[in-house]
Design a protein around this motif. Structure first.
Motif, short mmCIF file in Angstrom:
data_model
loop_
_atom_site.label_atom_id
_atom_site.label_comp_id
_atom_site.label_asym_id
_atom_site.label_seq_id
_atom_site.Cartn_x
_atom_site.Cartn_y
_atom_site.Cartn_z
N ALA A 59 6.24 -36.74 12.41
CA ALA A 59 6.42 -35.52 11.64
C ALA A 59 7.72 -35.60 10.84
N GLU A 60 7.98 -34.58 10.09
CA GLU A 60 9.22 -34.49 9.33
C GLU A 60 10.41 -34.43 10.29
N PRO A 61 11.61 -34.81 9.81
CA PRO A 61 12.80 -34.73 10.67
C PRO A 61 13.00 -33.35 11.29
N ARG A 62 12.66 -32.30 10.55
CA ARG A 62 12.82 -30.93 11.07
C ARG A 62 11.93 -30.73 12.30
N GLU A 63 10.70 -31.23 12.25
CA GLU A 63 9.79 -31.08 13.39
C GLU A 63 10.23 -31.94 14.57
N ALA A 64 10.74 -33.14 14.30
CA ALA A 64 11.27 -33.99 15.37
C ALA A 64 12.47 -33.31 16.02
N ALA A 65 13.30 -32.65 15.22
CA ALA A 65 14.46 -31.93 15.76
C ALA A 65 14.01 -30.75 16.62
N ALA A 66 12.95 -30.07 16.21
CA ALA A 66 12.42 -28.96 17.01
C ALA A 66 11.88 -29.47 18.34
N LEU A 67 11.20 -30.63 18.33
CA LEU A 67 10.71 -31.23 19.56
C LEU A 67 11.88 -31.57 20.48
N LEU A 68 12.94 -32.15 19.93
CA LEU A 68 14.11 -32.48 20.73
C LEU A 68 14.70 -31.22 21.37
N ALA A 69 14.78 -30.14 20.63
CA ALA A 69 15.30 -28.88 21.16
C ALA A 69 14.42 -28.37 22.31
N ARG A 70 13.10 -28.48 22.17
CA ARG A 70 12.19 -28.05 23.24
C ARG A 70 12.35 -28.90 24.49
N VAL A 71 12.48 -30.21 24.30
CA VAL A 71 12.67 -31.10 25.45
C VAL A 71 13.98 -30.77 26.15
N ALA A 72 15.04 -30.53 25.39
CA ALA A 72 16.33 -30.17 25.99
C ALA A 72 16.21 -28.89 26.79
N ALA A 73 15.55 -27.90 26.24
CA ALA A 73 15.37 -26.62 26.94
C ALA A 73 14.56 -26.81 28.22
N GLN A 74 13.53 -27.65 28.17
CA GLN A 74 12.69 -27.88 29.34
C GLN A 74 13.46 -28.62 30.42
N LEU A 75 14.26 -29.61 30.04
CA LEU A 75 15.06 -30.33 31.03
C LEU A 75 15.98 -29.37 31.75
N GLU A 76 16.59 -28.48 31.01
CA GLU A 76 17.49 -27.50 31.60
C GLU A 76 16.73 -26.54 32.52
N ALA A 77 15.57 -26.10 32.08
CA ALA A 77 14.77 -25.16 32.86
C ALA A 77 14.25 -25.77 34.16
N ASP A 78 14.08 -27.07 34.17
CA ASP A 78 13.52 -27.75 35.34
C ASP A 78 14.60 -28.25 36.31
N GLY A 79 15.68 -27.52 36.42
CA GLY A 79 16.67 -27.88 37.43
C GLY A 79 18.10 -27.97 36.94
N GLY A 80 18.35 -27.63 35.72
CA GLY A 80 19.72 -27.66 35.23
C GLY A 80 20.12 -29.01 34.68
N LEU A 81 21.25 -29.02 34.04
CA LEU A 81 21.76 -30.21 33.39
C LEU A 81 22.54 -31.07 34.38
N ASN A 82 22.52 -32.36 34.17
CA ASN A 82 23.38 -33.31 34.88
C ASN A 82 23.55 -34.51 33.96
N TRP A 83 24.42 -35.43 34.32
CA TRP A 83 24.71 -36.56 33.43
C TRP A 83 23.49 -37.44 33.20
N GLY A 84 22.65 -37.60 34.20
CA GLY A 84 21.43 -38.39 34.02
C GLY A 84 20.50 -37.77 32.99
N ARG A 85 20.39 -36.45 33.03
CA ARG A 85 19.55 -35.75 32.06
C ARG A 85 20.15 -35.80 30.67
N VAL A 86 21.47 -35.71 30.59
CA VAL A 86 22.13 -35.84 29.28
C VAL A 86 21.81 -37.22 28.71
N LEU A 87 21.95 -38.25 29.53
CA LEU A 87 21.68 -39.61 29.07
C LEU A 87 20.22 -39.76 28.65
#
Length: 174
Positions: A59-87
């Motif tokens: 998809a366009e860069p804007r859609e890829a960026a939206a996907l990245l934002a959703r993945v980030a939100a889901q990682l956080e929702a599924d147990g919080g952030l940690n260095w492994g998740r950041v990586l």
């Protein structure tokens, strides 16, 4: 006006993306070097998975960026952030960036989205864990010598918690 944490985050991500896309400059800081090394180990170990993520950037860069934002939100929702998740999130973004760059698209929006997420939305967590110096110390504490590589990646994946299987599920149901 961006603060020092956001500037540092943006510089680290820009360096990682440039490195990931074939740049050869020396890392600008110990944290950048640790990010390159740990990301390379994770991507190498989980190459089939991260390669399978690349078509998501069709998809366009804007859609890829939206996907990245959703993945980030889901990682956080599924147990919080940690260095492994950041990586894992940075490596996922790097895979998307590489796919965009191969098509001649500018992946800068991905770096902007990830920098905003980490340095603004997750500022308190990042600061509480020592900022990017904390990242450097976390990944250096776990070693990265060739003999330790399997153990290092196991540590990273355990720290990620949710793991690549969860990320794959999230991507499959998007």
């Amino acid at each position: 006006m961006p603060g020092p944490l956001k500037e540092e985050t943006a510089l680290l991500l820009a360096d990682y993306f440039q490195h990931r896309l074939g740049g050869t400059a020396l890392p600008p800081s110990p944290a950048a070097e640790a990010l390159r090394r740990a990301a390379g180990e994770l991507e190498s170990r989980e190459q089939p998975f991260f390669r399978s993520c690349r078509p998501l950037a069709r998809a366009e860069p804007r859609e890829a960026a939206a996907l990245l934002a959703r993945v980030a939100a889901q990682l956080e929702a599924d147990g919080g952030l940690n260095w492994g998740r950041v990586l894992a999130l940075v490596v996922f973004a790097g895979s998307l960036a590489a796919a965009l760059a191969e098509r001649g698209e500018d992946p800068a929006r991905l770096a902007d989205v990830l920098a905003a997420y980490l340095a603004e939305e997750q500022r308190e967590w990042l600061e509480a864990h020592g900022g990017w110096d904390g990242f450097y110390h976390f990944f250096n504490r776990h070693g990265s010598q060739p003999a330790d590589q399997s153990n290092t990646i196991s540590t990273i994946m355990a720290a990620a918690g949710f793991g690549l299987a969860g990320l794959a599920f999230l991507l499959a149901v998007r």
